[in-house]
Design a protein around this motif. Structure first.
Motif, PDB file in Angstrom:
ATOM      1  N   SER A  69       0.816  -1.217   0.000  1.00 36.69           N
ATOM      2  CA  SER A  69       0.000   0.000   0.000  1.00 36.69           C
ATOM      3  C   SER A  69       0.847   1.264   0.000  1.00 36.69           C
ATOM      4  O   SER A  69       0.307   2.365   0.093  1.00 36.69           O
ATOM      5  N   GLY A  70       2.167   1.106  -0.078  1.00 36.02           N
ATOM      6  CA  GLY A  70       3.045   2.268  -0.160  1.00 36.02           C
ATOM      7  C   GLY A  70       3.677   2.690   1.144  1.00 36.02           C
ATOM      8  O   GLY A  70       4.343   3.728   1.203  1.00 36.02           O
ATOM      9  N   TRP A  71       3.504   1.886   2.204  1.00 37.49           N
ATOM     10  CA  TRP A  71       4.132   2.213   3.477  1.00 37.49           C
ATOM     11  C   TRP A  71       5.612   1.885   3.423  1.00 37.49           C
ATOM     12  O   TRP A  71       6.041   0.976   2.709  1.00 37.49           O
ATOM     13  N   ARG A  72       6.407   2.632   4.198  1.00 32.52           N
ATOM     14  CA  ARG A  72       7.854   2.430   4.235  1.00 32.52           C
ATOM     15  C   ARG A  72       8.210   1.424   5.328  1.00 32.52           C
ATOM     16  O   ARG A  72       7.707   1.516   6.447  1.00 32.52           O
ATOM     17  N   ASP A  73       9.079   0.504   4.987  1.00 35.47           N
ATOM     18  CA  ASP A  73       9.569  -0.462   5.967  1.00 35.47           C
ATOM     19  C   ASP A  73      10.842   0.105   6.589  1.00 35.47           C
ATOM     20  O   ASP A  73      11.886   0.169   5.949  1.00 35.47           O
ATOM     21  N   LYS A  74      10.759   0.516   7.847  1.00 31.67           N
ATOM     22  CA  LYS A  74      11.883   1.124   8.549  1.00 31.67           C
ATOM     23  C   LYS A  74      12.575   0.131   9.473  1.00 31.67           C
ATOM     24  O   LYS A  74      13.391   0.518  10.320  1.00 31.67           O
ATOM     25  N   SER A  75      12.277  -1.157   9.325  1.00 26.35           N
ATOM     26  CA  SER A  75      12.831  -2.178  10.208  1.00 26.35           C
ATOM     27  C   SER A  75      14.322  -2.364   9.971  1.00 26.35           C
ATOM     28  O   SER A  75      14.807  -2.233   8.841  1.00 26.35           O
ATOM     29  N   LYS A  76      15.031  -2.678  11.030  1.00 30.62           N
ATOM     30  CA  LYS A  76      16.438  -3.026  10.931  1.00 30.62           C
ATOM     31  C   LYS A  76      16.574  -4.530  10.806  1.00 30.62           C
ATOM     32  O   LYS A  76      15.737  -5.279  11.299  1.00 30.62           O
TER      33      LYS A  76
END
Length: 266
Positions: free
Chosen positions: A42-49
């Motif tokens: 849906s266009g969300w950013r994955d900021k996971s490390k």
């Protein structure tokens, strides 16, 4: 490196044993990717490390979603900062909250709000939940008594949404600040009350005397097709939203001046 095809797919694949679990509120957490892959599509950013907890951020950077299975008590944290007419709000969902119920809330974050007035209790009443009003407080419990949804005021006057499911140590709780948009709480309650069973692989079904299970044989390609259909729907909706936004006329567009028309100096 040359890629090799996994032998579990295609004509030689083997069926895998899964279980349909009902009620869904006691089915256990499930696969977190049910939530994260939809948000990513849906266009969300994955900021996971790498190797760390899940962290997702909305396209406009106003909402953040985190899932941490390592910290205590662990689980989901959803936070939205204030902006415009929207107040700051947050939600905390226990680690064993089924991902299908979590997705009721997180999927709704990717969709535009409808013009209809939301009603948190309507989906529960449609499924014959028992609703009791006591002044400003309200409590709804599932027909089997394992799940609840409550809006309550504490002695100091603070209000909150509180929900969950419990059965001999197997369960979870979740809370929403009173500023949480009501249509999001309604989306959550609709998935909480849904009578549809959810699927869990063998070895991932909680030990509970209150759940009912049905064994099913599923091909890996079937599982992938179901997952892909959900992702495809998210991508299509995101594309439609982006197209509609790009088609809107610019509010600060300069007025059209016919060619050759002299401008009057002041």
């Amino acid at each position: 490196m040359k890629k090799t095809q996994w032998q579990g797919w295609g004509p030689g694949e083997q069926a895998e044993q899964h279980y349909l679990v009902q009620p869904r509120a006691l089915a256990g957490g499930g696969d977190v990717r049910h939530v994260s892959e939809f948000l990513r599509a849906s266009g969300w950013r994955d900021k996971s490390k790498a190797g760390g907890p899940l962290h997702m951020e909305s396209p406009d950077r106003t909402v953040r979603i985190a899932y941490d299975p390592y910290a205590l008590p662990g689980g989901w944290t959803i936070h939205s900062r204030a902006g415009g007419a929207i107040s700051e709000w947050s939600a905390h969902l226990g680690r064993q909250t089924p991902v299908e119920i979590v997705a009721g809330l997180t999927d709704a974050l990717t969709r535009p709000r409808t013009a209809h007035a939301p009603n948190v209790w309507a989906p529960l009443q449609e499924q014959n939940w028992h609703t009791r009003f006591e002044g400003p407080d309200c409590l709804a419990t599932s027909p089997d008594g394992t799940a609840w949804m409550q809006y309550r005021h504490s002695p100091d006057g603070a209000a909150m949404w509180w929900t969950g499911a419990q059965d001999n140590g197997n369960g979870w709780t979740a809370s929403f600040t009173p500023t949480t948009p009501i249509h999001l709480v309604q989306a959550f309650s609709a998935e909480l009350a849904s009578p549809d069973p959810v699927m869990r692989p063998r070895g991932r079904v909680p030990a509970s005397a209150r759940i009912r299970t049905w064994s099913v044989s599923v091909m890996p390609s079937q599982l992938r097709a179901w997952q892909q259909a959900r992702i495809t729907a998210a991508r299509a909706a995101a594309w439609a939203r982006n197209s509609a936004q790009s088609a809107r006329p610019r509010a600060n567009a300069r007025p059209y001046t016919p060619a050759g028309r002299a401008r009057t100096r002041r």
